[in-house]
Design a protein around this motif. Structure first.
Motif, PDB file in Angstrom:
ATOM      1  N   GLY A   1     -40.899  15.489 115.386  1.00 38.02           N
ATOM      2  CA  GLY A   1     -41.121  15.632 116.829  1.00 38.02           C
ATOM      3  C   GLY A   1     -42.216  16.604 117.208  1.00 38.02           C
ATOM      4  N   VAL A   2     -42.845  17.261 116.224  1.00 34.57           N
ATOM      5  CA  VAL A   2     -43.888  18.249 116.517  1.00 34.57           C
ATOM      6  C   VAL A   2     -45.233  17.545 116.694  1.00 34.57           C
ATOM      7  CG1 VAL A   2     -45.129  20.268 115.658  1.00 34.57           C
ATOM      8  CG2 VAL A   2     -42.659  20.030 115.242  1.00 34.57           C
ATOM      9  N   ASP A   3     -45.932  17.835 117.788  1.00 37.73           N
ATOM     10  CA  ASP A   3     -47.259  17.274 118.032  1.00 37.73           C
ATOM     11  C   ASP A   3     -48.291  18.147 117.319  1.00 37.73           C
ATOM     12  OD1 ASP A   3     -49.606  16.213 118.893  1.00 37.73           O
ATOM     13  OD2 ASP A   3     -49.160  16.299 121.033  1.00 37.73           O
ATOM     14  N   LYS A   4     -48.883  17.610 116.246  1.00 40.63           N
ATOM     15  CA  LYS A   4     -49.807  18.398 115.440  1.00 40.63           C
ATOM     16  C   LYS A   4     -51.265  17.962 115.628  1.00 40.63           C
ATOM     17  CE  LYS A   4     -47.637  17.579 111.515  1.00 40.63           C
ATOM     18  NZ  LYS A   4     -46.407  16.854 111.874  1.00 40.63           N
ATOM     19  N   LYS A   5     -51.565  17.219 116.704  1.00 41.19           N
ATOM     20  CA  LYS A   5     -52.912  16.681 116.886  1.00 41.19           C
ATOM     21  C   LYS A   5     -53.959  17.785 117.019  1.00 41.19           C
ATOM     22  CE  LYS A   5     -51.285  12.420 119.079  1.00 41.19           C
ATOM     23  NZ  LYS A   5     -51.216  11.643 120.351  1.00 41.19           N
ATOM     24  N   GLU A   6     -53.716  18.753 117.894  1.00 39.19           N
ATOM     25  CA  GLU A   6     -54.698  19.814 118.096  1.00 39.19           C
ATOM     26  C   GLU A   6     -54.819  20.681 116.850  1.00 39.19           C
ATOM     27  OE1 GLU A   6     -56.739  20.052 120.639  1.00 39.19           O
ATOM     28  OE2 GLU A   6     -55.821  18.165 121.332  1.00 39.19           O
ATOM     29  N   PHE A   7     -53.691  20.948 116.211  1.00 41.66           N
ATOM     30  CA  PHE A   7     -53.699  21.727 114.974  1.00 41.66           C
ATOM     31  C   PHE A   7     -54.519  21.018 113.901  1.00 41.66           C
ATOM     32  CE2 PHE A   7     -51.670  22.154 110.782  1.00 41.66           C
ATOM     33  CZ  PHE A   7     -51.930  23.498 110.529  1.00 41.66           C
ATOM     34  N   ALA A   8     -54.331  19.674 113.805  1.00 41.76           N
ATOM     35  CA  ALA A   8     -55.037  18.903 112.781  1.00 41.76           C
ATOM     36  C   ALA A   8     -56.549  18.938 113.011  1.00 41.76           C
ATOM     37  CB  ALA A   8     -54.526  17.467 112.775  1.00 41.76           C
ATOM     38  N   LYS A   9     -56.977  18.909 114.278  1.00 45.07           N
ATOM     39  CA  LYS A   9     -58.411  18.967 114.572  1.00 45.07           C
ATOM     40  C   LYS A   9     -59.024  20.257 114.045  1.00 45.07           C
ATOM     41  CE  LYS A   9     -58.241  16.167 118.806  1.00 45.07           C
ATOM     42  NZ  LYS A   9     -58.402  16.198 120.280  1.00 45.07           N
ATOM     43  N   LYS A  10     -58.318  21.360 114.208  1.00 46.42           N
ATOM     44  CA  LYS A  10     -58.832  22.654 113.753  1.00 46.42           C
ATOM     45  C   LYS A  10     -58.879  22.714 112.225  1.00 46.42           C
ATOM     46  CE  LYS A  10     -57.126  25.035 117.874  1.00 46.42           C
ATOM     47  NZ  LYS A  10     -56.190  26.066 118.400  1.00 46.42           N
ATOM     48  N   VAL A  11     -57.854  22.183 111.568  1.00 45.94           N
ATOM     49  CA  VAL A  11     -57.826  22.219 110.109  1.00 45.94           C
ATOM     50  C   VAL A  11     -58.930  21.347 109.529  1.00 45.94           C
ATOM     51  CG1 VAL A  11     -56.451  21.693 108.060  1.00 45.94           C
ATOM     52  CG2 VAL A  11     -55.362  22.746 110.036  1.00 45.94           C
ATOM     53  N   ARG A  12     -59.215  20.195 110.176  1.00 49.16           N
ATOM     54  CA  ARG A  12     -60.230  19.274 109.646  1.00 49.16           C
ATOM     55  C   ARG A  12     -61.635  19.885 109.675  1.00 49.16           C
ATOM     56  NH1 ARG A  12     -57.353  14.969 112.684  1.00 49.16           N
ATOM     57  NH2 ARG A  12     -55.944  13.971 111.187  1.00 49.16           N
ATOM     58  N   LYS A  13     -61.857  20.924 110.471  1.00 50.65           N
ATOM     59  CA  LYS A  13     -63.147  21.607 110.450  1.00 50.65           C
ATOM     60  C   LYS A  13     -63.366  22.289 109.100  1.00 50.65           C
ATOM     61  CE  LYS A  13     -63.261  22.409 115.443  1.00 50.65           C
ATOM     62  NZ  LYS A  13     -63.262  23.425 116.529  1.00 50.65           N
ATOM     63  N   LEU A  14     -62.250  22.662 108.459  1.00 52.61           N
ATOM     64  CA  LEU A  14     -62.320  23.286 107.137  1.00 52.61           C
ATOM     65  C   LEU A  14     -62.045  22.293 106.018  1.00 52.61           C
ATOM     66  CD1 LEU A  14     -60.287  26.524 107.995  1.00 52.61           C
ATOM     67  CD2 LEU A  14     -62.772  26.301 107.837  1.00 52.61           C
ATOM     68  N   VAL A  15     -61.086  21.359 106.276  1.00 57.54           N
ATOM     69  CA  VAL A  15     -60.702  20.350 105.282  1.00 57.54           C
ATOM     70  C   VAL A  15     -60.818  18.985 105.957  1.00 57.54           C
ATOM     71  CG1 VAL A  15     -58.936  19.604 103.645  1.00 57.54           C
ATOM     72  CG2 VAL A  15     -59.079  22.009 104.309  1.00 57.54           C
ATOM     73  N   PRO A  16     -61.973  18.321 105.833  1.00 60.02           N
ATOM     74  CA  PRO A  16     -62.221  17.079 106.596  1.00 60.02           C
ATOM     75  C   PRO A  16     -61.181  15.990 106.400  1.00 60.02           C
ATOM     76  CG  PRO A  16     -64.244  17.889 105.594  1.00 60.02           C
ATOM     77  CD  PRO A  16     -63.139  18.723 105.035  1.00 60.02           C
ATOM     78  N   ASP A  17     -60.571  15.891 105.224  1.00 58.80           N
ATOM     79  CA  ASP A  17     -59.626  14.800 104.953  1.00 58.80           C
ATOM     80  C   ASP A  17     -58.180  15.172 105.232  1.00 58.80           C
ATOM     81  OD1 ASP A  17     -61.661  13.112 104.127  1.00 58.80           O
ATOM     82  OD2 ASP A  17     -61.571  13.832 102.048  1.00 58.80           O
ATOM     83  N   TYR A  18     -57.961  16.332 105.878  1.00 61.31           N
ATOM     84  CA  TYR A  18     -56.582  16.785 106.116  1.00 61.31           C
ATOM     85  C   TYR A  18     -55.832  15.796 107.008  1.00 61.31           C
ATOM     86  CZ  TYR A  18     -52.659  19.503 107.894  1.00 61.31           C
ATOM     87  OH  TYR A  18     -51.411  19.923 108.246  1.00 61.31           O
ATOM     88  N   MET A  19     -54.588  15.473 106.625  1.00 60.21           N
ATOM     89  CA  MET A  19     -53.761  14.556 107.405  1.00 60.21           C
ATOM     90  C   MET A  19     -52.344  15.106 107.471  1.00 60.21           C
ATOM     91  SD  MET A  19     -53.145  10.450 106.959  1.00 60.21           S
ATOM     92  CE  MET A  19     -52.684  10.619 105.241  1.00 60.21           C
ATOM     93  N   PRO A  20     -51.909  15.589 108.638  1.00 59.69           N
ATOM     94  CA  PRO A  20     -50.540  16.122 108.749  1.00 59.69           C
ATOM     95  C   PRO A  20     -49.517  15.008 108.686  1.00 59.69           C
ATOM     96  CG  PRO A  20     -51.561  16.066 110.900  1.00 59.69           C
ATOM     97  CD  PRO A  20     -52.619  15.647 109.919  1.00 59.69           C
TER      98      PRO A  20
END
Length: 263
Positions: free
Chosen positions: A137-156
């Motif tokens: 139930g956690v919305d991780k969209k904004e968090f994922a955008k920030k992580v992808r700046k460091l790890v482009p292939d990151y997928m929560p």
């Protein structure tokens, strides 16, 4: 008519490695039948009307409640020997403790595909780490955008639970299995580890153990998504209120001041 057997074992294998940790006592991540995990475990195939026996032994460090869908069965053997027919008891799940053997019998009178598995949820997963946080139930969209700046292939993962991982085909380290895998006629089976399917079919020859494919359900027996206009829910009428047959009470919630506090 048909007699199947499997031995349960467990291994702790780090992703990308080839040698299990031989001194591990509790934190296993590969749960196997005959050293294989689903979907690499053979299906259990039987003809309609045949008498089937399934027996299994436990070589792991924990117990396994083995459960079969679609049927109840009779426990026919324990470590003490074969159970007399009059003493066999019906079950749908039979626990098998460390070092034990068990067997159960049933008549394959219901054609279909029926799951059989260990009823411990994490034993139907592969390469499963146990330090998993709960992100349902956690919305991780904004968090994922920030992580992808460091790890482009990151997928929560984990927002919709563990099942959504079954359909993901991500690159994996060598010698590593997906956590959940296997596909059937309705999509991902979302299982791994100690899981298989009992396939009961009409007209099989006595020595035919080949996989008959997935069951073809009779017309009108499969649920489907309704795409028409929503139908009004049908509800039973409310019961009639008859003061002569009804007692009324004044209910006071806990913590609320009541005029009867001193009584």
């Amino acid at each position: 008519d048909r007699d199947f057997v499997f031995l349960m074992a467990a291994y702790d294998i780090d992703p990308g490695t080839y040698v299990p940790k031989v001194a591990e006592m509790t934190n296993f991540n590969m749960w196997t039948w005959n050293t294989r995990v689903f979907p690499g475990i053979d299906h259990i195939v039987a003809g309609k009307g045949e008498k089937v026996r399934i027996r299994f032994g436990n070589l792991t460090m924990t117990n396994h409640p083995i459960h079969m869908h679609g049927y109840d069965f009779k426990v026919s053997c324990t470590d003490g020997g074969w159970v007399p027919e009059a003493a066999a008891w019906p079950e749908v799940t039979i626990d098998c403790a460390v070092g034990q053997m068990r067997a159960f019998d049933f008549v394959a009178d219901k054609p279909g595909d029926w799951a059989i598995h260990c009823h411990k949820s994490h034993h139907t997963m592969n390469a499963m780490g146990h330090d998993v946080r709960n992100f349902i139930g956690v919305d991780k969209k904004e968090f994922a955008k920030k992580v992808r700046k460091l790890v482009p292939d990151y997928m929560p993962m984990g927002t919709a639970g563990m099942a959504d991982m079954g359909e993901m085909e991500m690159p994996l380290p060598d010698n590593t299995l997906p956590m959940m895998t296997g596909f059937a006629q309705f999509g991902a089976v979302e299982m791994g580890g100690m899981f298989s399917v009992v396939k009961v079919r009409e007209g099989l020859a006595s020595g035919d153990y080949k996989d008959p494919g997935w069951f073809k359900h009779p017309e009108g027996t499969v649920a489907f998504e309704w795409k028409g206009e929503p139908k009004k829910a049908e509800r039973a009428p409310s019961p009639a209120f008859d003061k002569t047959k009804t007692a009324e009470f004044n209910v006071v919630k806990p913590g609320v001041k009541s005029p009867h506090d001193n009584h």
